[in-house]
Design a protein around this motif. Structure first.
Motif, PDB file in Angstrom:
ATOM      1  N   VAL A 226       0.852  -1.197   0.000  1.00 27.00           N
ATOM      2  CA  VAL A 226       0.000   0.000   0.000  1.00 27.00           C
ATOM      3  C   VAL A 226       0.885   1.244   0.000  1.00 27.00           C
ATOM      4  N   GLU A 227       0.454   2.260  -0.718  1.00 28.01           N
ATOM      5  CA  GLU A 227       1.286   3.463  -0.912  1.00 28.01           C
ATOM      6  C   GLU A 227       0.571   4.711  -0.411  1.00 28.01           C
ATOM      7  N   CYS A 228       1.172   5.388   0.522  1.00 33.89           N
ATOM      8  CA  CYS A 228       0.573   6.603   1.070  1.00 33.89           C
ATOM      9  C   CYS A 228       0.937   7.827   0.247  1.00 33.89           C
ATOM     10  N   LEU A 259       6.980   3.104  -0.185  1.00 32.18           N
ATOM     11  CA  LEU A 259       7.362   4.484   0.110  1.00 32.18           C
ATOM     12  C   LEU A 259       7.768   5.171  -1.186  1.00 32.18           C
ATOM     13  N   ASP A 260       7.033   6.210  -1.536  1.00 35.69           N
ATOM     14  CA  ASP A 260       7.345   6.985  -2.739  1.00 35.69           C
ATOM     15  C   ASP A 260       8.074   8.250  -2.287  1.00 35.69           C
ATOM     16  N   ALA A 261       9.239   8.502  -2.888  1.00 39.82           N
ATOM     17  CA  ALA A 261      10.086   9.621  -2.455  1.00 39.82           C
ATOM     18  C   ALA A 261       9.418  10.987  -2.646  1.00 39.82           C
ATOM     19  N   GLY A 262       8.342  11.026  -3.433  1.00 41.27           N
ATOM     20  CA  GLY A 262       7.685  12.311  -3.680  1.00 41.27           C
ATOM     21  C   GLY A 262       6.414  12.526  -2.893  1.00 41.27           C
ATOM     22  N   HIS A 263       6.123  11.636  -1.961  1.00 39.32           N
ATOM     23  CA  HIS A 263       4.811  11.693  -1.319  1.00 39.32           C
ATOM     24  C   HIS A 263       4.789  12.273   0.083  1.00 39.32           C
ATOM     25  N   PHE A 264       5.779  13.105   0.380  1.00 41.22           N
ATOM     26  CA  PHE A 264       5.848  13.663   1.723  1.00 41.22           C
ATOM     27  C   PHE A 264       6.059  15.164   1.660  1.00 41.22           C
ATOM     28  N   LEU A 286       9.841   0.419  -2.804  1.00 42.53           N
ATOM     29  CA  LEU A 286      10.194   1.827  -2.983  1.00 42.53           C
ATOM     30  C   LEU A 286       9.718   2.318  -4.335  1.00 42.53           C
ATOM     31  N   HIS A 287       9.235   3.531  -4.366  1.00 42.72           N
ATOM     32  CA  HIS A 287       9.051   4.248  -5.624  1.00 42.72           C
ATOM     33  C   HIS A 287      10.110   5.343  -5.617  1.00 42.72           C
ATOM     34  N   VAL A 288      11.244   5.022  -6.221  1.00 44.55           N
ATOM     35  CA  VAL A 288      12.321   6.002  -6.285  1.00 44.55           C
ATOM     36  C   VAL A 288      11.955   6.991  -7.388  1.00 44.55           C
ATOM     37  N   LEU A 326      10.841   2.138  -9.505  1.00 41.13           N
ATOM     38  CA  LEU A 326      10.955   3.534  -9.929  1.00 41.13           C
ATOM     39  C   LEU A 326       9.564   4.070 -10.216  1.00 41.13           C
ATOM     40  N   ASP A 327       9.395   5.362 -10.097  1.00 37.92           N
ATOM     41  CA  ASP A 327       8.098   5.956 -10.412  1.00 37.92           C
ATOM     42  C   ASP A 327       8.297   7.397 -10.864  1.00 37.92           C
ATOM     43  N   PHE A 328       8.522   7.560 -12.165  1.00 41.03           N
ATOM     44  CA  PHE A 328       8.571   8.917 -12.720  1.00 41.03           C
ATOM     45  C   PHE A 328       7.957   8.889 -14.096  1.00 41.03           C
TER      46      PHE A 328
HETATM   47 ZN    ZN Z   1       4.372   6.135  -6.522  1.00 45.68          ZN
END
Ligand code: ZN
Ligand code: RNT
Length: 419
Positions: A226-228, A259-264, A286-288, A326-328
């Motif tokens: 699950v991704e916040c 954990l997505d690096a852009g979600h905080f 991870l979603h880097v 990865l997620d971009f």
């Molecule tokens: Zn993501």
């Protein structure tokens, strides 16, 4: 650089690291077997191949209109193969449900493993594993800004059924490919302005998720994640699936946490969250990505945070419990170059972390010798890790340094420009 130069530089670097008690061969072996899950959605700006073509929604955006995006699954696979040939080491591919490869016009709640058969055939040819995601956005039933937490039970049920159907696809990937598929659930649910009721949607999300994942599936084949998120475009004030929500959910339900690096918040980093999560969560994903001022999903750069993320994984020996994805989605540059740059940067950061004299640095810390700790950490940045990276690229039959760019340019001329 020619081959001899790369080899000579590596031999020198190997010695330098050896003197510090670091075994470069061991680091290379670890790097070679650590897959990076390359997200298919960079190749077509998160559009997908459903028969019913829909606009991207859900508060995320791929900006830019660089020519040559993949229009079919066949094109997308060809583009990814091109990228693979320029990226060393082990790879996986991360698919979304909207990347269904079928002539049938199937709605999301009705997807079946057979609709993804061609992906599996291809993955077998490539010798890679697949990961999966239900797609709870870009759909008329998500237009109110709610999916699994929607006040209407029927709409909720549609999305619950989509997650259930997606788990079957994911399990099928795992069974066929002999490596568990991480299936990440991200939903866009939220509100633009201050809600009167922050609790009810969260309660509904909790119940929907519990139902959606109620069927036990062997983690040999499938792992739920699950991704916040903090906010999305149009959901600035409130996101149902917040950090606290999903951290608690994953910890109590035994799912993985993504954990997505852009979600905080802009100065909040996921590198500092990994150790905590490891105490409560078995598997992590991870979603880097690279947030710039907002969750902009820029191509992964060799920046401080990407390096810090990889150091945390290595220093805490968490590689076995971690799926690095990865997620971009950048539509303003050549999309194959985007994959190559972002994936290679993630791998470079991992290699650099693997080459750190971790034992020495930790020993200094234990003795409260913070001077040595800082000195060793800082000197590690300028050790010849790049020579080890070049050697890795050579060893893996992939271009060294920026040589891959020529390949991408040629492919752009021959293939992408004809689209
Ligand atoms: Zn993501
Ligand atoms: C959105 C999330 C999510 C998506 C992909 C397409 O903010 O990061 O992971 O980017 O699933």
């Amino acid at each position: 650089m020619n081959k001899d130069q790369v080899l000579a530089a590596y031999e020198q670097a190997k010695e330098v690291f050896k003197q510090q008690g670091v075994d470069t061969e061991q680091a290379l072996a670890q790097l070679a077997k650590t897959p990076i899950s390359m997200h298919c959605w960079q190749g077509d700006d998160v559009k997908g191949f459903e028969i019913a073509q829909r606009e991207l929604s859900g508060g995320i955006q791929a900006t830019g209109n660089y020519p040559g995006k993949a229009r079919t699954a066949v094109e997308l696979r060809a583009d990814m193969e091109k990228a693979f040939s320029l990226i060393p080491g082990a790879k996986r591919v991360n698919l979304h449900a909207i990347y269904i490869d079928s002539e049938e016009d199937v709605d999301r709640d009705k997807i079946e493993p057979r609709h993804f058969e061609r992906w599996v055939t291809w993955a077998k040819e490539q010798g890679i594993g697949l990961d999966f995601n239900p797609s709870l956005f870009s759909h008329e039933k998500s237009d109110d800004g709610f999916t699994l937490s929607h006040p209407d039970a029927e709409i909720r049920q549609f999305w619950i059924d989509h997650v259930k159907a997606s788990r079957k696809v994911s399990e099928y990937f795992g069974r066929e490919l002999g490596t568990p598929s991480y299936m990440n659930i991200w939903i866009p649910d939220g509100m633009k302005d201050q809600p009167a009721d922050r609790l009810s949607p969260r309660k509904r999300l909790q119940e929907s998720l519990d139902e959606a994942i109620s069927e036990k599936i062997d983690t040999k084949y499938h792992i739920d994640a699950v991704e916040c998120k903090l906010f999305g475009i149009g959901a600035e004030a409130y996101t149902v699936g917040s950090n606290e929500f999903y951290l608690s959910y994953a910890a109590t339900r035994g799912t993985a946490l993504c954990l997505d690096a852009g979600h905080f918040h802009p100065t909040e980093v996921i590198s500092d969250k990994i150790s905590t999560c490891s105490l409560y969560i078995e598997n992590m994903q991870l979603h880097v990505t690279r947030p710039m001022r907002w969750d902009s999903d820029h191509i992964v750069s060799f920046d401080d945070e990407t390096q810090a993320i990889m150091r945390e994984i290595v220093r805490n020996e968490l590689l076995d419990r971690m799926s690095i994805g990865l997620d971009f989605f950048d539509a303003s540059v050549n999309r194959i170059a985007a994959w190559v740059i972002g994936t290679r940067n993630a791998q470079k950061a991992l290699l650099k972390a693997l080459l750190e004299p971790v034992a020495k640095i930790k020993a200094a810390e234990q003795e409260f010798d913070y001077t040595s700790r800082l000195a060793l950490m800082e000197e590690a940045h300028s050790q010849p890790w790049a020579a080890v990276w070049d050697y890795f690229c050579l060893q893996q039959n992939t271009p060294v340094g920026p040589d891959w760019l020529e390949d991408v340019k040629a492919y752009e001329k021959e293939v992408l420009a004809q689209r």
